[in-house]
Each structure stands twice: as C-alpha cells, then as structure tokens.
Motif scaffolding. Structure first.
Motif, mmCIF file in Angstrom:
data_model
loop_
_atom_site.group_PDB
_atom_site.id
_atom_site.type_symbol
_atom_site.label_atom_id
_atom_site.label_comp_id
_atom_site.label_asym_id
_atom_site.label_seq_id
_atom_site.Cartn_x
_atom_site.Cartn_y
_atom_site.Cartn_z
ATOM 1 N N GLY A 173 -8.204 -15.996 6.748
ATOM 2 C CA GLY A 173 -7.227 -15.583 7.746
ATOM 3 C C GLY A 173 -6.870 -14.121 7.800
ATOM 4 O O GLY A 173 -6.267 -13.676 8.778
ATOM 5 N N ILE A 174 -7.194 -13.344 6.766
ATOM 6 C CA ILE A 174 -6.838 -11.928 6.741
ATOM 7 C C ILE A 174 -7.995 -11.115 7.292
ATOM 8 O O ILE A 174 -9.141 -11.312 6.905
ATOM 9 C CB ILE A 174 -6.511 -11.463 5.307
ATOM 10 N N GLY A 175 -7.702 -10.189 8.192
ATOM 11 C CA GLY A 175 -8.726 -9.342 8.786
ATOM 12 C C GLY A 175 -8.483 -7.875 8.512
ATOM 13 O O GLY A 175 -7.791 -7.492 7.556
ATOM 14 N N ASN A 176 -9.021 -7.040 9.364
ATOM 15 C CA ASN A 176 -8.974 -5.598 9.158
ATOM 16 C C ASN A 176 -7.553 -5.051 9.190
ATOM 17 O O ASN A 176 -7.165 -4.226 8.370
ATOM 18 C CB ASN A 176 -9.825 -4.905 10.224
ATOM 19 N N ALA A 177 -6.754 -5.521 10.146
ATOM 20 C CA ALA A 177 -5.410 -4.969 10.315
ATOM 21 C C ALA A 177 -4.494 -5.320 9.148
ATOM 22 O O ALA A 177 -3.870 -4.436 8.537
ATOM 23 C CB ALA A 177 -4.806 -5.455 11.632
ATOM 24 N N TYR A 178 -4.407 -6.604 8.838
ATOM 25 C CA TYR A 178 -3.447 -6.998 7.799
ATOM 26 C C TYR A 178 -3.914 -6.630 6.400
ATOM 27 O O TYR A 178 -3.074 -6.472 5.503
ATOM 28 C CB TYR A 178 -3.118 -8.483 7.916
ATOM 29 N N SER A 179 -5.206 -6.450 6.190
ATOM 30 C CA SER A 179 -5.634 -5.943 4.878
ATOM 31 C C SER A 179 -5.150 -4.507 4.703
ATOM 32 O O SER A 179 -4.714 -4.125 3.609
ATOM 33 C CB SER A 179 -7.153 -6.043 4.718
ATOM 34 N N ASP A 180 -5.195 -3.694 5.771
ATOM 35 C CA ASP A 180 -4.623 -2.343 5.695
ATOM 36 C C ASP A 180 -3.139 -2.396 5.360
ATOM 37 O O ASP A 180 -2.635 -1.637 4.523
ATOM 38 C CB ASP A 180 -4.803 -1.614 7.035
ATOM 39 N N GLU A 181 -2.428 -3.289 6.040
ATOM 40 C CA GLU A 181 -0.982 -3.392 5.840
ATOM 41 C C GLU A 181 -0.641 -3.875 4.435
ATOM 42 O O GLU A 181 0.274 -3.348 3.787
ATOM 43 C CB GLU A 181 -0.390 -4.340 6.889
ATOM 44 N N ILE A 182 -1.371 -4.857 3.945
ATOM 45 C CA ILE A 182 -1.127 -5.381 2.601
ATOM 46 C C ILE A 182 -1.336 -4.297 1.557
ATOM 47 O O ILE A 182 -0.524 -4.120 0.637
ATOM 48 C CB ILE A 182 -2.052 -6.581 2.338
ATOM 49 N N LEU A 183 -2.412 -3.528 1.704
ATOM 50 C CA LEU A 183 -2.719 -2.496 0.714
ATOM 51 C C LEU A 183 -1.711 -1.356 0.776
ATOM 52 O O LEU A 183 -1.403 -0.734 -0.251
ATOM 53 C CB LEU A 183 -4.147 -1.980 0.929
ATOM 54 N N HIS A 184 -1.169 -1.091 1.955
ATOM 55 C CA HIS A 184 -0.130 -0.064 2.045
ATOM 56 C C HIS A 184 1.138 -0.535 1.335
ATOM 57 O O HIS A 184 1.769 0.230 0.590
ATOM 58 C CB HIS A 184 0.168 0.266 3.509
ATOM 59 N N VAL A 185 1.519 -1.787 1.547
ATOM 60 C CA VAL A 185 2.697 -2.329 0.864
ATOM 61 C C VAL A 185 2.475 -2.330 -0.654
ATOM 62 O O VAL A 185 3.386 -2.018 -1.424
ATOM 63 C CB VAL A 185 3.000 -3.759 1.360
ATOM 64 N N ALA A 186 1.252 -2.646 -1.071
ATOM 65 C CA ALA A 186 0.930 -2.685 -2.500
ATOM 66 C C ALA A 186 0.719 -1.301 -3.094
ATOM 67 O O ALA A 186 0.572 -1.167 -4.311
ATOM 68 C CB ALA A 186 -0.321 -3.522 -2.726
ATOM 69 N N LYS A 187 0.670 -0.260 -2.239
ATOM 70 C CA LYS A 187 0.401 1.123 -2.681
ATOM 71 C C LYS A 187 -0.917 1.197 -3.447
ATOM 72 O O LYS A 187 -1.016 1.780 -4.540
ATOM 73 C CB LYS A 187 1.555 1.660 -3.530
ATOM 74 N N MET A 188 -1.960 0.638 -2.846
ATOM 75 C CA MET A 188 -3.252 0.525 -3.513
ATOM 76 C C MET A 188 -4.361 1.054 -2.611
ATOM 77 O O MET A 188 -4.365 0.808 -1.404
ATOM 78 C CB MET A 188 -3.521 -0.939 -3.868
ATOM 79 N N SER A 189 -5.314 1.766 -3.182
ATOM 80 C CA SER A 189 -6.451 2.273 -2.430
ATOM 81 C C SER A 189 -7.313 1.121 -1.924
ATOM 82 O O SER A 189 -7.569 0.161 -2.654
ATOM 83 C CB SER A 189 -7.315 3.176 -3.312
ATOM 84 N N PRO A 190 -7.792 1.208 -0.677
ATOM 85 C CA PRO A 190 -8.674 0.156 -0.166
ATOM 86 C C PRO A 190 -9.992 0.076 -0.916
ATOM 87 O O PRO A 190 -10.672 -0.951 -0.863
ATOM 88 C CB PRO A 190 -8.885 0.555 1.294
#
Length: 286
Positions: A173-190
């Motif tokens: 269920g997770i795609g390009n947009a929400y993976s960006d958002e999740i990693l920003h919230v987690a403060k983690m490099s893609p």
C-alpha cells in the motif's frame, strides 16, 4: 498515484454507496483496462454487491461469487456519478476506461489520463488469482503488523529503505509519495540501507510509518472522491515540494530524479545537511 490512504477513503466511500446495490451493467471502454476474460463482465449483471475491501492499493468489490479488483495505477481515478447520459459512451474516446451502472441509475466511472495505460481491472473468482494481489506483503495498518513483524520484513534483504517501503511484496500500500513522507517524519535518508538499521531506528521508522498513514487516512475520511487528490497534495510535507521550505526546519526541500519518478527530502532533517547526488545510483556526496 493513489496510495493506501486514498484507496482506503475510496473503499469507505464505495462501502456506503455500493453495498446492497444491484449492478445493472459493467462496460469496459478501453481495450487495455480489463485484464481478465473469464468470467466475462456480463456475469456481474444482476449481481448484488456484498462488500468492498482494500488489498494494498487494490479495491476489491465483491458481488456474489465474483471479485472486481481495481488498481488505479499512476493516472487512474474513480468518479462517482448520480446518473449517466442516455447515450452510451463510445469505446476508446477520451479518458473513460470502464463504467459500472447500478439498477438505481447511479454508479461510477474509471478514468485514466495520459498515454501510458496502466489502470487495471480484473474480474476473478478468487482475489489470489490476480498476480499483484497474490504477491502482496502485510498491510501496514493491520493489528497483526506490529514493530517486530516490521523488523522481520526489513531484515529479509539488503535494500535502501525507501525501496523497501515501496516494495508491495514486503509491505502493501505504500508508494512513492508516502514513503517520502514517512522518511521525513523518521528523519532518515531514503538511501539508508536496511542492514544498517539498529533496533531504535526500526522502532522509530515503524512509528513514523504508522503515524503518517493513520493521519493521512483520518484526513481523507469523508472527503469526496473528487477532492481526494487535492487533499493528498496539500498535506504533503516534502513530497512534490522541491524548492520549497521544509515545514520543520525551513531548509530547502531537494529532489533526486530517476527515469520515471523522483523523490523529495530535507537535507537538514534527513541527511545531516548533505545533498544526495541526483543520479540513479545516488550516494551521499563526500
């Protein structure tokens, strides 16, 4: 592309508008949209919708013994109609790909913009007969998908964490947009490797994933289908916002482009202030 929160909102909407209703006809109008031929769409005529489910990014409309599975892909969308013109639509004209009409006169259209046709509809007796459904990993919002299950999924391969989040066979269920958002919230490099994640990293990423998706589902709940795209875009923190200030630290959101997609991130929040090289095999610039 509609992802888990938008598809869940559409599922909720269709659950209210379809369940208990009888299907009058299903009309494929684009050659590319229907991926199965047995059973034929006419087998749905006269059937009553009993449930609407979400399987990753797929909508699953059950009517009698059959399942109509819809994957909206990158440019597809569902438009609810209270009524339809008396004149039947002409196949192959415009973005209209499939029309489903109920005996009450209402129903929905599936449309797809652009020249790349990836919108997919399958009519099957068992959802597992659809390859994209059969390979789905666990749903990230399922009660059973806890932090330890998440750790097990990530520990199965050496991957960049953004790619792991987007892999439907790992997490559905997770795609390009929400993976960006999740990693920003987690403060983690893609581009951080899953093998480099410690226990605290996994916990933090899991919590970021759950929070981001649950918040997005809640924002989308009750939003009319025609407004879901705008709601998604307006809620993004970094995705699709290259060149704009990060809402957390004010640094400029940067982008890495690939042949068919791009990602956005905040260097201050996610990569220690270092920009990522904008090429397919990106690495942190030394």
């Amino acid at each position: 592309m509609p992802e888990l929160p938008e598809v869940e909102a559409l599922r909720d909407f269709l659950d209210d508008h379809l369940v208990g209703k009888e299907i009058a006809r299903v009309q494929p109008l684009a050659i590319s949209v229907l991926k199965t031929y047995d059973p034929p769409p006419t087998d749905l005529h006269g059937a009553t919708v009993t449930s609407v489910a979400r399987r990753g990014k797929f909508l699953d409309i059950t009517a009698g013994p059959l399942h109509l599975l819809i994957h909206l892909a990158r440019a597809g969308w569902l438009q609810w109609k209270d009524s339809f013109p008396a004149t039947p639509p002409r196949p192959g004209k415009g973005p209209l790909a499939l029309r489903t009409v109920l005996t009450g006169g209402d129903g929905f259209d599936l449309t797809e913009m652009g020249t790349t046709k990836r919108l997919a509809v399958h009519l099957v007796r068992d959802p597992a007969d659809v390859p994209g459904v059969a390979r789905l990993g666990p749903d990230p919002l399922a009660d059973s998908f806890d932090r330890d299950a998440f750790a097990t999924v990530l520990g199965g391969a050496r991957r960049q964490v953004k790619g792991a989040l987007r892999d439907q066979s790992l997490i559905a269920g997770i795609g390009n947009a929400y993976s960006d958002e999740i990693l920003h919230v987690a403060k983690m490099s893609p581009f951080k490797l899953t093998t480099g994640l410690g226990d605290d990293d996994i916990t933090h990423l899991y919590n970021a994933m759950r929070t981001t998706l649950l918040d997005a589902v809640e924002r989308s709940r009750g939003v009319a289908a025609g407004r879901l795209k705008a709601e998604k875009k307006s809620s993004m923190r970094v995705h699709g916002r290259a060149g704009q200030p990060c809402p957390v630290c004010g640094d400029t959101v940067l982008e890495v482009s690939f042949s068919d997609s791009s990602l956005q991130y905040c260097p201050t929040c996610q990569t220690g202030g270092k920009p990522l090289a904008d090429r397919r095999l990106s690495r942190l610039l030394k």
